[in-house]
Scaffold this motif. Structure first.
Motif, PDB file in Angstrom:
ATOM      1  N   GLU A 175       0.813  -1.216   0.000  1.00 40.39           N
ATOM      2  CA  GLU A 175       0.000   0.000   0.000  1.00 40.39           C
ATOM      3  C   GLU A 175       0.847   1.267   0.000  1.00 40.39           C
ATOM      4  O   GLU A 175       0.362   2.335  -0.366  1.00 40.39           O
ATOM      5  N   GLN A 176       2.078   1.165   0.421  1.00 36.39           N
ATOM      6  CA  GLN A 176       2.960   2.327   0.468  1.00 36.39           C
ATOM      7  C   GLN A 176       4.398   1.876   0.310  1.00 36.39           C
ATOM      8  O   GLN A 176       4.703   0.676   0.363  1.00 36.39           O
ATOM      9  N   ALA A 177       5.280   2.823   0.088  1.00 39.02           N
ATOM     10  CA  ALA A 177       6.710   2.530  -0.033  1.00 39.02           C
ATOM     11  C   ALA A 177       7.495   3.538   0.787  1.00 39.02           C
ATOM     12  O   ALA A 177       7.000   4.628   1.107  1.00 39.02           O
ATOM     13  N   LEU A 178       8.725   3.159   1.119  1.00 43.30           N
ATOM     14  CA  LEU A 178       9.603   4.032   1.898  1.00 43.30           C
ATOM     15  C   LEU A 178      10.964   4.108   1.222  1.00 43.30           C
ATOM     16  O   LEU A 178      11.535   3.085   0.834  1.00 43.30           O
ATOM     17  N   VAL A 179      11.467   5.325   1.085  1.00 40.80           N
ATOM     18  CA  VAL A 179      12.825   5.561   0.592  1.00 40.80           C
ATOM     19  C   VAL A 179      13.551   6.397   1.645  1.00 40.80           C
ATOM     20  O   VAL A 179      13.067   7.459   2.053  1.00 40.80           O
ATOM     21  N   ARG A 180      14.706   5.905   2.082  1.00 39.35           N
ATOM     22  CA  ARG A 180      15.479   6.612   3.107  1.00 39.35           C
ATOM     23  C   ARG A 180      16.950   6.638   2.674  1.00 39.35           C
ATOM     24  O   ARG A 180      17.470   5.636   2.169  1.00 39.35           O
ATOM     25  N   ALA A 181      17.599   7.768   2.870  1.00 35.12           N
ATOM     26  CA  ALA A 181      19.014   7.871   2.516  1.00 35.12           C
ATOM     27  C   ALA A 181      19.748   8.731   3.531  1.00 35.12           C
ATOM     28  O   ALA A 181      19.227   9.761   3.980  1.00 35.12           O
ATOM     29  N   ALA A 182      20.938   8.294   3.896  1.00 36.22           N
ATOM     30  CA  ALA A 182      21.836   9.116   4.704  1.00 36.22           C
ATOM     31  C   ALA A 182      22.691   9.926   3.744  1.00 36.22           C
ATOM     32  O   ALA A 182      23.390   9.371   2.892  1.00 36.22           O
ATOM     33  N   VAL A 183      22.609  11.246   3.858  1.00 35.29           N
ATOM     34  CA  VAL A 183      23.285  12.148   2.928  1.00 35.29           C
ATOM     35  C   VAL A 183      24.376  12.907   3.673  1.00 35.29           C
ATOM     36  O   VAL A 183      24.111  13.558   4.685  1.00 35.29           O
ATOM     37  N   VAL A 184      25.596  12.816   3.172  1.00 34.19           N
ATOM     38  CA  VAL A 184      26.740  13.485   3.790  1.00 34.19           C
ATOM     39  C   VAL A 184      27.051  14.758   3.011  1.00 34.19           C
ATOM     40  O   VAL A 184      27.238  14.729   1.791  1.00 34.19           O
ATOM     41  N   ARG A 185      27.084  15.870   3.734  1.00 34.79           N
ATOM     42  CA  ARG A 185      27.376  17.163   3.103  1.00 34.79           C
ATOM     43  C   ARG A 185      28.251  17.967   4.050  1.00 34.79           C
ATOM     44  O   ARG A 185      27.892  18.172   5.206  1.00 34.79           O
ATOM     45  N   ASN A 187       2.578   7.407  -0.615  1.00 35.29           N
ATOM     46  CA  ASN A 187       1.212   6.945  -0.362  1.00 35.29           C
ATOM     47  C   ASN A 187       0.330   7.287  -1.558  1.00 35.29           C
ATOM     48  O   ASN A 187      -0.311   8.345  -1.581  1.00 35.29           O
ATOM     49  N   PRO A 188       0.288   6.456  -2.583  1.00 35.21           N
ATOM     50  CA  PRO A 188      -0.512   6.772  -3.779  1.00 35.21           C
ATOM     51  C   PRO A 188      -1.975   7.034  -3.437  1.00 35.21           C
ATOM     52  O   PRO A 188      -2.593   6.294  -2.672  1.00 35.21           O
ATOM     53  N   GLY A 189      -2.497   8.116  -3.984  1.00 37.23           N
ATOM     54  CA  GLY A 189      -3.877   8.483  -3.706  1.00 37.23           C
ATOM     55  C   GLY A 189      -4.047   9.268  -2.426  1.00 37.23           C
ATOM     56  O   GLY A 189      -5.130   9.791  -2.145  1.00 37.23           O
TER      57      GLY A 189
END
Length: 392
Positions: free
Chosen positions: A66-76, A88-90
């Motif tokens: 029903e849903q998806a998750l995208v997670r990223a650790a970003v170094v700056r 969450n489509p819809g």
């Protein structure tokens, strides 16, 4: 700037996957359909909240989820931030930074910046004007994230105004007069957000133009930096002259754009009511791409350029985007998605040498031989939903 860790849950083909990453070059190698592009697509999604492959979020959700998750650790600059988007489509997507919820998902846009090279890039030069408008607006938002709100406001007002135009066409008598009076209010909303968007696009094209010429010279055999040109062509009569590198220092102000917008809406009102469509504004504008030595020999890339010239122009647009973002102060993450298989040997080598010095390059390829030796780095094999680091 680079991504040091990527986590996906129910995104595309992945139920759960964790991928540790390093600065420098990382290649994901695997046969078509194994999920290598899904990994880099997820990184790009965190940058723009849209995919370079599909127009909506629904295809990004794993079948049955029903849903998806995208997670990223970003170094700056030596500091790490964890970016997370719940799709969450819809329904409304949700975004977090370091586990803290953001008021709107779009507030995450521009924190991570990416430039994607992919086989779909040919659409930039051979496709409809909408492809080139999307290219401009995506780059605009990466440079100035608050313009994501301006873009969303314009699209919302445009939909509502088009609906009202259809209502006016069907109405009669006093109902029609009242609807036309309401149209005047929506015209002002359209002019406000549309003028800001046009002003920003004109400035962007003027900024991008010199980088484009330099990039085309680098990727096209025998070319000079004056061969490739880009100009913004407005649907507003008062702004009809293309604005490209020649326009630096004399771009119209937002007030002038607004005057031109109102004038054109008034002039086209009867036509718009008859067709039920808004016929002028940034949604009808075009990014004009031309090739040729000298003003008298210049021709549109679409319809006149060879396949090789079209590819070189598309690559130059992406390289110019990268150089412009880099000039703003940060190295964007470069994503080369199956692009080397589409290029001849010379362009493959030229592109690889041009991007090798980026802080992070993510490459996808069907076989290891498709990755030029100058981009040797960390390699992962992707097969059957498994992402495995190749130990050297």
């Amino acid at each position: 700037m680079f991504v040091s860790h990527l986590t996906l849950h129910d995104f595309r083909s992945y139920g759960d996957v964790e991928v540790p990453l390093d600065a420098g070059v990382t290649a994901f190698v695997g046969r078509n359909g194994q999920g290598k592009t899904n990994l880099v697509e997820a990184v790009d999604y965190l940058s723009r909240l849209s995919s370079h492959r599909v127009a909506t979020d629904a295809p990004l959700i794993r079948a049955g989820a029903e849903q998806a998750l995208v997670r990223a650790a970003v170094v700056r600059d030596g500091r790490t931030a964890v970016l997370e988007v719940e799709l969450n489509p819809g329904r409304t997507n949700r975004a977090r930074i370091n586990k803290s919820p953001l008021p709107r998902a779009r507030d995450i846009v521009g924190i991570l910046r990416t430039v994607v090279f992919s086989p779909e890039d040919l659409a930039l030069v051979k496709g409809d004007p909408s492809e080139r408008r999307r290219f401009l607006d995506d780059l605009l938002v990466l440079r100035t994230p608050r313009l994501a709100g301006v873009r969303a406001d314009y699209e919302r007002v445009l939909r509502q105004r088009n609906s009202l135009l259809k209502t006016i066409y069907a109405a009669r008598g006093s109902s029609r007069e009242a609807a036309i009076a309401t149209l005047t209010v929506w015209d002002e909303h359209l002019v406000a957000s549309g003028s800001e968007l046009i002003e920003a696009r004109l400035a962007l094209v003027a900024d991008l133009a010199p980088y484009l010429g330099k990039a085309y010279e680098a990727v096209a055999r025998g070319a000079s930096r004056d061969d490739a040109r880009v100009a913004y062509v407005s649907s507003l009569t008062m702004l009809a002259d293309p604005a490209g590198e020649e326009a630096v220092g004399r771009l119209p102000s937002r007030d002038l754009v607004a005057i031109a917008f109102r004038d054109e809406l008034a002039r086209k009102q009867d036509d718009e009511i008859g067709r039920g469509l808004t016929l002028v504004g940034p949604h009808r504008d075009e990014l004009q791409l031309t090739l040729g030595p000298g003003e008298d020999n210049r021709l549109p890339v679409k319809g006149y350029a060879s396949h090789g010239e079209s590819w070189s122009f598309a690559l130059a647009l992406r390289l110019a985007s990268y150089d412009l973002l880099r000039a703003d102060g940060d190295d964007p993450i470069l994503i080369l998605d199956d692009v080397f298989a589409e290029l001849d040997a010379d362009r493959r080598t030229q592109l690889a040498e041009l991007v090798a010095g980026a802080e992070q390059v993510l490459v996808t390829a069907a076989v290891p031989e498709d990755v030029p030796s100058v981009l040797a780095g960390t390699t992962f094999t992707v097969a059957g939903g498994e992402v495995t680091r190749v130990e050297r």
